[in-house]
Design a protein around this motif. Sequence first.
Motif, PDB file in Angstrom:
ATOM      1  N   VAL A 167      -0.615  -1.646  -4.588  1.00 58.73           N
ATOM      2  CA  VAL A 167      -1.190  -1.370  -3.274  1.00 58.73           C
ATOM      3  C   VAL A 167      -2.538  -0.667  -3.426  1.00 58.73           C
ATOM      4  CG1 VAL A 167      -0.898  -0.084  -1.124  1.00 58.73           C
ATOM      5  CG2 VAL A 167       1.047  -1.299  -2.125  1.00 58.73           C
ATOM      6  N   GLY A 168      -2.623   0.275  -4.358  1.00 64.79           N
ATOM      7  CA  GLY A 168      -3.868   0.993  -4.577  1.00 64.79           C
ATOM      8  C   GLY A 168      -4.998   0.089  -5.017  1.00 64.79           C
ATOM      9  N   PRO A 186      -1.396   6.931   1.104  1.00 65.21           N
ATOM     10  CA  PRO A 186      -0.838   8.197   1.597  1.00 65.21           C
ATOM     11  C   PRO A 186       0.490   8.043   2.338  1.00 65.21           C
ATOM     12  CG  PRO A 186      -3.196   8.163   1.956  1.00 65.21           C
ATOM     13  CD  PRO A 186      -2.817   6.782   1.485  1.00 65.21           C
ATOM     14  N   SER A 187       0.625   7.014   3.154  1.00 61.41           N
ATOM     15  CA  SER A 187       1.859   6.837   3.905  1.00 61.41           C
ATOM     16  C   SER A 187       2.970   6.229   3.064  1.00 61.41           C
ATOM     17  CB  SER A 187       1.605   5.961   5.139  1.00 61.41           C
ATOM     18  OG  SER A 187       1.006   4.741   4.769  1.00 61.41           O
ATOM     19  N   VAL A 241       8.174   6.225  -1.471  1.00 65.36           N
ATOM     20  CA  VAL A 241       8.245   5.953  -2.908  1.00 65.36           C
ATOM     21  C   VAL A 241       8.735   7.181  -3.672  1.00 65.36           C
ATOM     22  CG1 VAL A 241       6.853   5.468  -4.957  1.00 65.36           C
ATOM     23  CG2 VAL A 241       6.540   4.101  -2.897  1.00 65.36           C
ATOM     24  N   ALA A 242       8.260   8.370  -3.269  1.00 62.88           N
ATOM     25  CA  ALA A 242       8.725   9.600  -3.922  1.00 62.88           C
ATOM     26  C   ALA A 242      10.218   9.806  -3.681  1.00 62.88           C
ATOM     27  CB  ALA A 242       7.930  10.796  -3.394  1.00 62.88           C
ATOM     28  N   VAL A 254       3.716  -1.736   9.527  1.00 63.32           N
ATOM     29  CA  VAL A 254       4.478  -2.981   9.346  1.00 63.32           C
ATOM     30  C   VAL A 254       4.421  -3.424   7.890  1.00 63.32           C
ATOM     31  CG1 VAL A 254       4.633  -5.419   9.989  1.00 63.32           C
ATOM     32  CG2 VAL A 254       4.106  -3.696  11.730  1.00 63.32           C
ATOM     33  N   ALA A 255       3.223  -3.373   7.292  1.00 65.91           N
ATOM     34  CA  ALA A 255       3.077  -3.761   5.886  1.00 65.91           C
ATOM     35  C   ALA A 255       3.882  -2.838   4.985  1.00 65.91           C
ATOM     36  CB  ALA A 255       1.602  -3.724   5.496  1.00 65.91           C
ATOM     37  N   GLN A 256       3.872  -1.551   5.278  1.00 69.22           N
ATOM     38  CA  GLN A 256       4.608  -0.588   4.445  1.00 69.22           C
ATOM     39  C   GLN A 256       6.109  -0.840   4.502  1.00 69.22           C
ATOM     40  OE1 GLN A 256       3.123   2.880   6.363  1.00 69.22           O
ATOM     41  NE2 GLN A 256       1.052   2.562   5.559  1.00 69.22           N
TER      42      GLN A 256
END
Length: 422
Positions: free
Chosen positions: A257-258, A266-267, A272-273, A368-370
């Motif tokens: 993603v990065g 950030p979101s 993930v954590a 939505v993508a996340q």
Amino acid sequence: MVNTEHLIGLGISLMVGAVIGLERGWRLRGAGEGERIAGIRTFMLIALAGGVAGLVGDRLGYGIVPVALAGVIGLIILGYRRMVRVSGDYGITTEVAAILAFLLGVLASLEEPLLAMAGGVVTAVLLGFKPRLHALLRSIDGPELRAILQLALISAVILPFLPQKGYGPWDTLNPHTLWLMVVLISAIGFVGHFAVRITGARRGILLTGFFAGLASSTALTLTLSRAARGQHSYQPLFAAAVVMASTTMFPRILVLVGAVRPEMLPSLYGPVALITAVGGLATLGLALNARRVTGAPNHPPMQKPFELTTAIRFAMLLAVVMVAAEGLRRYAGDAGVYALSLVSGLTDVDAITLSLSRMAADGMQADVAQRGIIIAAMANTTVKLGLAAGVGRGRMAVLVGAGLGAVIVAGAAWVGVTTFWQ
């Protein structure tokens, strides 16, 4: 009037020659006087000659540089012929380094001192790493050599020439962007393969599981599930490695993603954590359960480092997913994107992750993508749980089910809560 920049250039030329000559002089320190072509003093003089040639060329014309270079090469050839007669050594490493020192000296005098110094240091490092480089060459097998060349082909030869323009339905397919994603995935898998290769699968199953998550956690799950059927005492250790590899997949998502849409990171850090922490605790628990296991388990290697046909298939899959995701977003809304994420995640997380990240950059709502990415990852984790249960069976299925089940519950809970509070 003294020109300070010229003095700096000549000083850098001397430093370049000293750095390269230091390595060559140390390497040939056992040779007697007159038994080597060049030592530290000679290299410094050669580099300084390059610096002077550059300065003279700047005033009288750069034709002086190739003339001076030809003179240096002539002297090197005379010395090389003598050394061959005396020692019978046909290597030309020192001679090539001397020519490079001259050219770097020229570069230093032409207002590129930092680049020249960097070139000198890199040259000395390459010369000094001769034993390790030769050992590396001896350790690389045929498929790995082809993988290195193929990765170089797709990244340095094919990628730069692809057009950066949208094609196909809704201009979704950008050849350069599409292939860049293929290069990214291939490079991550390539690094994962060699990390496993270097650490040694037999010496650290958990470490292997971590690096396998960079390459293919599904491949590791299948491999260790098969091995578990014949090595019952190692099932807790194999289960820990499978959960570790599946957990590594989530930080890998951040990398993907990065690379495409860093604004989304950030979101994504929160879910993930959370999922990574749950997977890490599950891995720790399984590892502690397996702490009494000793010896080296036998299991086959996981996968090849890279195959061009695999990259092409991934590109085709990614193209299909990108077009389907854009179509569903336009005509079926968020529910269509979630459904596609679920189906795509059953076979491959990377394609849908890259596709949704790219679409978020082109106008899709980030939340939505996340959620789509996390849904795909949960679907893929469920597939690995099914592989462990169907192939490993018995205790392996129970242990992996407990570990990955906790991961799936954590991910599903995040998706449910964020959807409810939207």
